[in-house]
Design an enzyme around this catalytic site. Structure first.
Site, mmCIF file in Angstrom:
data_model
loop_
_atom_site.group_PDB
_atom_site.id
_atom_site.type_symbol
_atom_site.label_atom_id
_atom_site.label_comp_id
_atom_site.label_asym_id
_atom_site.label_seq_id
_atom_site.Cartn_x
_atom_site.Cartn_y
_atom_site.Cartn_z
ATOM 1 C CG ASP A 52 49.857 -35.494 -19.007
ATOM 2 O OD1 ASP A 52 50.623 -35.138 -18.097
ATOM 3 O OD2 ASP A 52 48.629 -35.328 -18.966
ATOM 4 C CD1 TRP A 53 56.055 -35.634 -15.090
ATOM 5 C CD2 TRP A 53 55.249 -34.537 -16.851
ATOM 6 N NE1 TRP A 53 56.863 -34.538 -15.307
ATOM 7 C CE2 TRP A 53 56.388 -33.848 -16.383
ATOM 8 C CE3 TRP A 53 54.583 -34.032 -17.973
ATOM 9 C CZ2 TRP A 53 56.876 -32.690 -16.974
ATOM 10 C CZ3 TRP A 53 55.063 -32.874 -18.557
ATOM 11 C CH2 TRP A 53 56.176 -32.220 -18.081
#
Length: 731
Positions: free
Chosen positions: A263-264
């Site tokens: 995930d970012w």
């Protein structure tokens, strides 16, 4: 001279071998694994490492020298997000990136119709393909544990079986058009508060029985091509580089052969990222959503630090090769596939798909004195009140926010259905703008809005209040959880005032979460409408007018009060934690498992939904009553439409193991079937499940276990309404 000729020959042979290798990985008719090894052998160490980290907000490098393209990802389990600037979250200002908004996944799950899930996946996959996306960052399958989770609207509900059944065709649909689905967030990202660091602890049994089944189905049944890690920690390790989750469970036990993407901003350590199962690092040095990157991409954990570790022999080259293989495999399955079809964008077919899915997802919760359907021409003056009747509900909510080609509001849909001479509108309440990470209240006067709405209600034949939640911070929105189970922005007070002015007031809720209903005994009718996408107005008008008979069922339980929910029953250490650690003290008793086992009456049970017609479920029967552990249990029953309208019923089969060495819920959903029937029509339904499906996760064995004995099969149309039972035995 001879040695010179030999050297030239050797060089020529080397060039020929390299050319042959190049021809192999570029040859779309060759097997993918052969192409992968060909490409890998032609790449330098630096090129392999460059595959493993981002080059922009939403893309990562290919290998230009070898003709291997970049990977382009896109947010949007409900629609294809607008194009953004290279290293910023802001829109790039394109004029041709306005998408179709499909209903939120809670609505899809409420259809209880896997065929619509396939249609959904194929339709949104076509839009991603048209926009040249490699990976669609969805669907999400995190379990609905608390009604306060800000991202519940993006997920498929509280039940692992329902989530598994619905996620598989969605993924198959997306990937059928040459776009990789990316199932997320693996795992235990069940709240937004402290999501970036909270350490989750729970039993192995709860992990495997409740929180992993949908991910497992995505991997083993749907053959998903990518998986996204979660922000939170699990047993002291961040989920984006968690040895137990990514190496042992995902890649070893489940044999996942695809790519794991972070995930970012979810990566925190080079050594763990290298060793613990991560393949592609995205969004590092940001807070995951809002901050512009301040460091070069080459400083990512899997960039120069990884390359340096390889060259210093700190990391085995096999670790790098495994990551590169998985990334190449995704590229060859998508952009470099032999038979990748073309996509299409904002087509009439996609509008039709969005409308059909939304129609089947709407849930009729209450309908006294046949308030619905509202027949055209019956009422001269219909008052529509509530901000959600006119507000855009596709904007906001975090990463799922959309820039759409069109969005028909409920108000416009009702005007189109009943005529502008019969519809009057008042805002009633106001919420303020949809801003990420902060609240900004409306500047409109609350008392004035309420007074105007009440005056309008007094003059109307009937009132349709259209409210609920929205995509603002602390509502249905990424980055923060709801602060209360109550309706926000003074809606409860407004509903009470409307009922005093006009008792013929129905409530239509647009939300992705359960809400408390202190007015439930006063209103004649309630509709749960979800976030319905571009076709919202048409769909609500279809159902309210009776042109479409509602057939949706709740994919999660509605509690009467927050303390009735299992996660909240055990206090703050269970939800939201102490800001460092969190313990899932309810264990496997999530959702209806908790309500039914603890004998707590919910406001509305899981699987509940009314219709404009009526149905009868006949008696359960089976060819035999005793089964071996490897046998298939086949059961039959009749479903009859006993009313006067065409409609659909969802027959739901729950199982109970009354005598077991471990505690088990009194109900666990194991099969369901949506049956469409004309008035008076009867159909025979056959359901099949394996005896192995009756297993529990045995912590001592670290495996699934079916104990011999009796099991009670329970048939109903919700977890709270069981009409037929049948006892079987397993040897």
């Amino acid at each position: 001279m001879k040695s010179i000729f030999l050297a030239i020959a050797a060089i020529g042979a080397s060039i020929m071998v390299h050319a042959q290798q190049q021809a192999i990985y570029l040859d779309v008719n060759k097997p993918i694994e052969e192409r992968i090894e060909s490409a890998l052998s032609a790449m330098t160490t630096e090129e392999k490492v460059s595959l493993c980290y981002a080059q922009s907000k939403f893309s990562s490098k290919g290998v230009p020298r070898l003709g291997i393209p970049e990977i382009w990802t896109d947010d949007g389990p409900h629609g294809i997000r607008e194009e953004v600037l290279w290293d910023e979250w802001g829109g790039a200002g394109w004029t041709n990136d306005s998408c179709t908004a499909f209903p939120a996944l809670t609505c899809l799950s409420a259809t209880f119709n896997p065929e619509l899930s396939l249609l959904y996946g194929r339709s949104i996959g076509e839009e991603a393909r048209y926009r040249n996306k490699t990976v669609l960052l969805g669907p999400g399958v995190n379990i609905y544990r608390t009604p306060l989770n800000g991202r519940n609207f993006e997920y498929l509900g509280e039940d692992p079986y329902l989530s598994s059944r619905m996620v598989v065709p969605y993924i198959q649909g997306v990937q059928s058009v040459g776009v990789a689905a990316c199932v997320k967030h693996f795992a235990l990202n069940n709240q937004e508060q402290w999501r970036g660091h909270i350490n989750v602890d729970l039993s192995d049994r709860a992990l495997h029985e409740i929180y992993l089944p949908a991910f497992k189905a995505a991997v083993q049944q749907a053959k998903v091509w990518s998986v996204m890690g979660a922000y939170n920690q699990f047993r002291g390790e961040y989920c984006c580089h968690n040895d137990l989750l990514l190496n042992k469970i995902l890649k070893d036990d489940w044999k996942f052969d695809g790519m794991v993407v972070s995930d970012w901003g979810g990566v925190h350590n080079t050594d763990q990222a290298v060793r613990n199962g991560l393949d592609l690092e995205m969004g590092t040095y940001t807070d995951g959503l809002t901050t512009k990157g301040k460091f070069p991409y080459s400083d990512y954990y899997l960039a120069n630090p990884f390359l340096k570790g390889i060259k210093e022999r700190k990391y085995d080259i096999a670790l790098l090769n495994d990551k590169a293989r998985r990334i190449l495999r995704l590229i060859f399955r998508t952009t470099m596939s032999a038979n990748r079809p073309f996509g299409r964008f904002v087509s009439s077919q996609h509008s039709e798909a969005a409308r059909k899915i939304a129609q089947e997802g709407i849930v009729l919760l209450k309908n006294e004195q046949h308030f619905f359907p509202v027949i055209a021409g019956k009422h001269k003056r219909i008052a529509v009140i509530g901000e959600n009747a006119s507000r855009s509900l596709v904007v906001g909510g975090g990463s799922s926010s959309l820039k759409v080609a069109y969005e028909q509001s409920p108000l416009d849909g009702l005007i189109a259905k009943y005529g502008k001479d019969h519809i009057v509108y008042s805002l009633g309440y106001a919420s303020g703008p949809a801003l990420y990470g902060r609240e900004e209240p409306s500047k409109l006067n609350t008392d004035s809005l309420l007074t105007a709405a009440v005056e309008l209600a007094k003059q109307a034949d009937i009132v349709l209040f259209i409210g609920g939640l929205n995509k603002n911070h602390f509502q249905d929105c990424e980055g923060g959880d709801r602060q209360s189970l109550s309706l926000p922005f003074g809606q409860d007070k407004l509903i009470d005032a409307l009922l005093k002015a006009n008792k013929n007031t129905a409530v239509v809720l647009l939300s992705g979460n359960a809400v408390s209903m202190p007015w439930i005994n006063k209103v004649p009718a309630i509709v749960q409408g979800w976030y319905l996408g571009s076709e919202a107005g048409n769909v609500l008008a279809d159902v309210i007018s009776g042109e479409v008979n509602p057939s949706g069922k709740l994919p999660f339980s509605f509690p009467k009060k927050l303390e009735d929910n299992a996660a909240h029953f055990y206090g703050k250490i269970s939800y939201p934690g102490d800001s460092v650690n969190q313990y899932y003290k309810e264990d496997i008793m999530v959702g209806y498992r908790w309500f039914d086992t603890k004998k707590i009456s919910p406001q509305f049970p899981f699987g509940f939904g009314l219709s404009y017609t009526s149905f009868d479920l006949g008696a359960l029967s089976s060819d035999k009553l005793t089964y071996g552990k490897d046998e298939v249990i086949r059961i039959k029953f009749m479903v009859k439409n006993t009313g006067s309208r065409y409609g659909a019923e969802v027959a739901q089969l729950y199982v109970h193991d009354p005598v077991c060495t471990v505690p088990r819920p009194v109900k666990e959903l194991k099969a369901f079937e949506k049956v469409f029937l004309q008035p008076g029509e009867t159909k025979t339904v056959e359901l099949a499940l394996k005896a192995a499906d009756l297993a529990f996760y045995d912590v001592d064995k670290q495996d699934w276990n079916v104990e011999a004995g009796d099991f009670i099969l329970q048939l109903g149309n919700s977890s709270g309404n069981i009409s037929q039972k049948l006892m079987i035995s397993v040897k």
